[in-house]
Design a protein around this motif. Sequence first.
Motif, PDB file in Angstrom:
ATOM      1  N   VAL A 185      -1.004  14.415  -2.854  1.00  0.00           N
ATOM      2  CA  VAL A 185      -0.254  13.168  -2.885  1.00  0.00           C
ATOM      3  C   VAL A 185      -0.837  12.156  -1.905  1.00  0.00           C
ATOM      4  O   VAL A 185      -1.068  12.464  -0.738  1.00  0.00           O
ATOM      5  N   VAL A 186      -1.066  10.936  -2.399  1.00  0.00           N
ATOM      6  CA  VAL A 186      -1.464   9.798  -1.570  1.00  0.00           C
ATOM      7  C   VAL A 186      -0.343   8.763  -1.689  1.00  0.00           C
ATOM      8  O   VAL A 186       0.145   8.511  -2.788  1.00  0.00           O
ATOM      9  N   GLU A 187       0.081   8.173  -0.583  1.00  0.00           N
ATOM     10  CA  GLU A 187       1.237   7.271  -0.588  1.00  0.00           C
ATOM     11  C   GLU A 187       0.834   5.826  -0.318  1.00  0.00           C
ATOM     12  O   GLU A 187      -0.056   5.553   0.482  1.00  0.00           O
ATOM     13  N   ALA A 188       1.554   4.915  -0.993  1.00  0.00           N
ATOM     14  CA  ALA A 188       1.411   3.473  -0.725  1.00  0.00           C
ATOM     15  C   ALA A 188       2.788   2.840  -0.825  1.00  0.00           C
ATOM     16  O   ALA A 188       3.510   3.060  -1.804  1.00  0.00           O
ATOM     17  N   GLY A 189       3.153   2.048   0.183  1.00  0.00           N
ATOM     18  CA  GLY A 189       4.465   1.421   0.208  1.00  0.00           C
ATOM     19  C   GLY A 189       4.484  -0.003  -0.305  1.00  0.00           C
ATOM     20  O   GLY A 189       5.550  -0.625  -0.368  1.00  0.00           O
ATOM     21  N   ASP A 190       3.323  -0.549  -0.665  1.00  0.00           N
ATOM     22  CA  ASP A 190       3.268  -1.915  -1.192  1.00  0.00           C
ATOM     23  C   ASP A 190       2.077  -2.048  -2.136  1.00  0.00           C
ATOM     24  O   ASP A 190       1.221  -1.166  -2.215  1.00  0.00           O
ATOM     25  N   GLY A 191       2.025  -3.176  -2.841  1.00  0.00           N
ATOM     26  CA  GLY A 191       1.000  -3.365  -3.859  1.00  0.00           C
ATOM     27  C   GLY A 191      -0.406  -3.469  -3.315  1.00  0.00           C
ATOM     28  O   GLY A 191      -1.349  -2.911  -3.893  1.00  0.00           O
ATOM     29  N   ALA A 192      -0.575  -4.176  -2.200  1.00  0.00           N
ATOM     30  CA  ALA A 192      -1.916  -4.346  -1.632  1.00  0.00           C
ATOM     31  C   ALA A 192      -2.500  -3.006  -1.223  1.00  0.00           C
ATOM     32  O   ALA A 192      -3.679  -2.712  -1.484  1.00  0.00           O
ATOM     33  N   THR A 193      -1.677  -2.170  -0.571  1.00  0.00           N
ATOM     34  CA  THR A 193      -2.143  -0.835  -0.177  1.00  0.00           C
ATOM     35  C   THR A 193      -2.454   0.007  -1.404  1.00  0.00           C
ATOM     36  O   THR A 193      -3.441   0.762  -1.432  1.00  0.00           O
ATOM     37  N   ALA A 194      -1.632  -0.124  -2.450  1.00  0.00           N
ATOM     38  CA  ALA A 194      -1.865   0.627  -3.682  1.00  0.00           C
ATOM     39  C   ALA A 194      -3.216   0.284  -4.305  1.00  0.00           C
ATOM     40  O   ALA A 194      -3.977   1.179  -4.702  1.00  0.00           O
ATOM     41  N   LEU A 195      -3.534  -1.003  -4.371  1.00  0.00           N
ATOM     42  CA  LEU A 195      -4.813  -1.407  -4.962  1.00  0.00           C
ATOM     43  C   LEU A 195      -5.986  -0.907  -4.131  1.00  0.00           C
ATOM     44  O   LEU A 195      -7.008  -0.472  -4.675  1.00  0.00           O
ATOM     45  N   ARG A 196      -5.825  -0.957  -2.806  1.00  0.00           N
ATOM     46  CA  ARG A 196      -6.899  -0.473  -1.928  1.00  0.00           C
ATOM     47  C   ARG A 196      -7.110   1.035  -2.108  1.00  0.00           C
ATOM     48  O   ARG A 196      -8.256   1.501  -2.242  1.00  0.00           O
ATOM     49  N   LEU A 197      -6.019   1.804  -2.134  1.00  0.00           N
ATOM     50  CA  LEU A 197      -6.131   3.255  -2.266  1.00  0.00           C
ATOM     51  C   LEU A 197      -6.583   3.670  -3.666  1.00  0.00           C
ATOM     52  O   LEU A 197      -7.299   4.659  -3.824  1.00  0.00           O
ATOM     53  N   ALA A 198      -6.187   2.905  -4.681  1.00  0.00           N
ATOM     54  CA  ALA A 198      -6.630   3.211  -6.046  1.00  0.00           C
ATOM     55  C   ALA A 198      -8.146   3.113  -6.156  1.00  0.00           C
ATOM     56  O   ALA A 198      -8.784   3.879  -6.878  1.00  0.00           O
TER      57      ALA A 198
END
Length: 227
Positions: free
Chosen positions: A28-41
């Motif tokens: 599991v990798v976690e992101a609490g907002d959209g910007a972090t999600a795009l970076r981690l994706a």
Amino acid sequence: MTRVLVVEDDPQLVRALKINLQARKFEVVEAGDGATALRLAAARTPDAILLDLGLPDMDGVEVIRGVRGRSHVPILVLSARHTSEEKIRALDAGADDYVTKPFSMDELLARLRAATRRREAPASPAGFPGIATDEFTIDLAARKVVRGERTVRLTPTEWHLLELLIARPGHLVSQRRLLLEVWGPAYSEHTNYLRVYMAQLRRKLEANPSHPRYLITEPGMGYRFEP
């Protein structure tokens, strides 16, 4: 190990998802907002994404579009938004599935497993490289559709559905078979899934989606690809 990016700003839900996913051997990798999600994706290349639409910095649909700009990773939306318009907006942006909150954890995990299976499915039937029509060309080996001069982006679910139809040109493929092959036994009666995804494929491939030339509905029975 299958890596899942969980994009959610509710700590309690993130904790519940993490416990259940890790218990079933998901990373599991976690992101609490959209910007972090795009970076981690981009940086962590997940095998699937669980995405809430109500993020603190941007709408989840923007995240879907951002991910789809560079990846076909399965995206399962988790949202409290119940309207058909919201679901269609997310699916049109490139989501593969839509789970309405509150949801059963067992159902969510079943949908996640189905999504990752679709991604791992063989790219094309042996000896069947693709097909060309007057409107578009499908290269199954390269997982590429070209319409005119433009490459058409398809989600993994759209790909699997299209592959099943063009593998038997001119032949009816039943609703039940499509649902079993693409979504699994738990969804054998969910014909609304087929209506939504066939509408998406027609919008992407047909010159006149309201009067399709290639992706034909046989009412109450199934669908047929007419070359």
